[in-house]
Design an enzyme around this catalytic site. Sequence first.
Site, PDB file in Angstrom:
ATOM      1  N   GLY A   7      86.297  49.258  41.498  1.00  0.00           N
ATOM      2  CA  GLY A   7      86.725  47.887  41.479  1.00  0.00           C
ATOM      3  C   GLY A   7      85.283  47.232  40.813  1.00  0.00           C
ATOM      4  O   GLY A   7      85.447  45.990  40.237  1.00  0.00           O
ATOM      5  N   ASN A   8      84.146  47.627  41.083  1.00  0.00           N
ATOM      6  CA  ASN A   8      82.928  47.236  40.729  1.00  0.00           C
ATOM      7  C   ASN A   8      82.810  47.529  39.318  1.00  0.00           C
ATOM      8  O   ASN A   8      81.893  46.642  38.760  1.00  0.00           O
ATOM      9  CB  ASN A   8      81.740  47.778  41.521  1.00  0.00           C
ATOM     10  CG  ASN A   8      81.536  46.888  42.831  1.00  0.00           C
ATOM     11  OD1 ASN A   8      81.631  47.415  43.885  1.00  0.00           O
ATOM     12  ND2 ASN A   8      81.046  45.606  42.639  1.00  0.00           N
ATOM     13  N   SER A   9      83.274  48.373  38.680  1.00  0.00           N
ATOM     14  CA  SER A   9      82.696  48.873  37.225  1.00  0.00           C
ATOM     15  C   SER A   9      83.112  47.678  36.395  1.00  0.00           C
ATOM     16  O   SER A   9      84.229  46.924  36.596  1.00  0.00           O
ATOM     17  CB  SER A   9      83.716  50.038  36.971  1.00  0.00           C
ATOM     18  OG  SER A   9      83.343  51.214  37.742  1.00  0.00           O
ATOM     19  N   ASP A  68      79.730  53.146  27.326  1.00  0.00           N
ATOM     20  CA  ASP A  68      80.900  52.794  28.279  1.00  0.00           C
ATOM     21  C   ASP A  68      81.125  51.396  28.087  1.00  0.00           C
ATOM     22  O   ASP A  68      81.120  50.702  29.214  1.00  0.00           O
ATOM     23  CB  ASP A  68      80.357  53.099  29.496  1.00  0.00           C
ATOM     24  CG  ASP A  68      81.628  53.098  30.615  1.00  0.00           C
ATOM     25  OD1 ASP A  68      82.960  53.233  30.170  1.00  0.00           O
ATOM     26  OD2 ASP A  68      81.458  52.974  31.735  1.00  0.00           O
ATOM     27  N   HIS A  84      85.742  52.620  30.264  1.00  0.00           N
ATOM     28  CA  HIS A  84      86.747  53.236  31.108  1.00  0.00           C
ATOM     29  C   HIS A  84      87.592  52.190  31.855  1.00  0.00           C
ATOM     30  O   HIS A  84      88.429  52.614  32.513  1.00  0.00           O
ATOM     31  CB  HIS A  84      85.795  54.148  32.078  1.00  0.00           C
ATOM     32  CG  HIS A  84      85.237  53.762  33.252  1.00  0.00           C
ATOM     33  ND1 HIS A  84      83.868  53.439  33.179  1.00  0.00           N
ATOM     34  CD2 HIS A  84      85.517  53.298  34.584  1.00  0.00           C
ATOM     35  CE1 HIS A  84      83.594  52.931  34.376  1.00  0.00           C
ATOM     36  NE2 HIS A  84      84.577  52.885  35.122  1.00  0.00           N
ATOM     37  N   THR A 107      78.339  50.310  35.912  1.00  0.00           N
ATOM     38  CA  THR A 107      79.152  51.063  35.424  1.00  0.00           C
ATOM     39  C   THR A 107      79.546  52.463  36.116  1.00  0.00           C
ATOM     40  O   THR A 107      80.808  52.712  36.077  1.00  0.00           O
ATOM     41  CB  THR A 107      78.706  51.666  33.958  1.00  0.00           C
ATOM     42  OG1 THR A 107      79.553  52.593  33.584  1.00  0.00           O
ATOM     43  CG2 THR A 107      77.414  52.259  34.021  1.00  0.00           C
TER      44      THR A 107
END
Length: 199
Positions: free
Chosen positions: A153-155, A80, A51, A171
């Site tokens: 922004g951590n994803s 993901d 994503h 995620t």
Amino acid sequence: MRTRLAQVLAAEIAQVAARARDWVVAVRAGGHGGGSGVIWSADGLVVTNHHVARFSRAEIVLPDGQRVSGQVVQRAPEHDLAVLRIAAPGPLPPARPRAVETLRVGEIALAVGNPFGQRGAVAFGLVTGLGRATWTGQQPSPVIVADLTLYPGNSGGALLDAEGRLLGLTTMVMPPGIALAIPASTVAARLREWGLAEG
């Protein structure tokens, strides 16, 4: 005694986070925001969330600030997961993955990523479980559950153990402050299937 222990623990966590910043990158996906990624191999393989890298190309900001173009070479929406290849300006420092089978509930977990554009931000918590989640309506995929807070922004960033080994890719977060991560073992298995990693 407790003060000394706290100082030692704080110093160790700071060192682990500092080392991880060498292989956590920012992923910019045009005008649609971005996230984080992890350098998987010295020759320029970067892993992140599906994503996050929604298009065929993304800009990768390396730890030293260099900006390079990344081409998506494989995707696994059911995990993901997306894999990009970049033209590395030289050998890159890769993460050290850890098998999820060795992970125990209650271990320290650190998340390193780029929330709100802040490079190498760190969140601290504990592994609270190993579970499964469904990303695309397909079969549930393994996930690591940790009680730490993630922000936009951590994803795609790194979830680490206390020794700085990569447990997985962060995620998503579920209230109240429960983070999910794709296990590094899952990432490694897919890379082997695609012929992008040895073993």
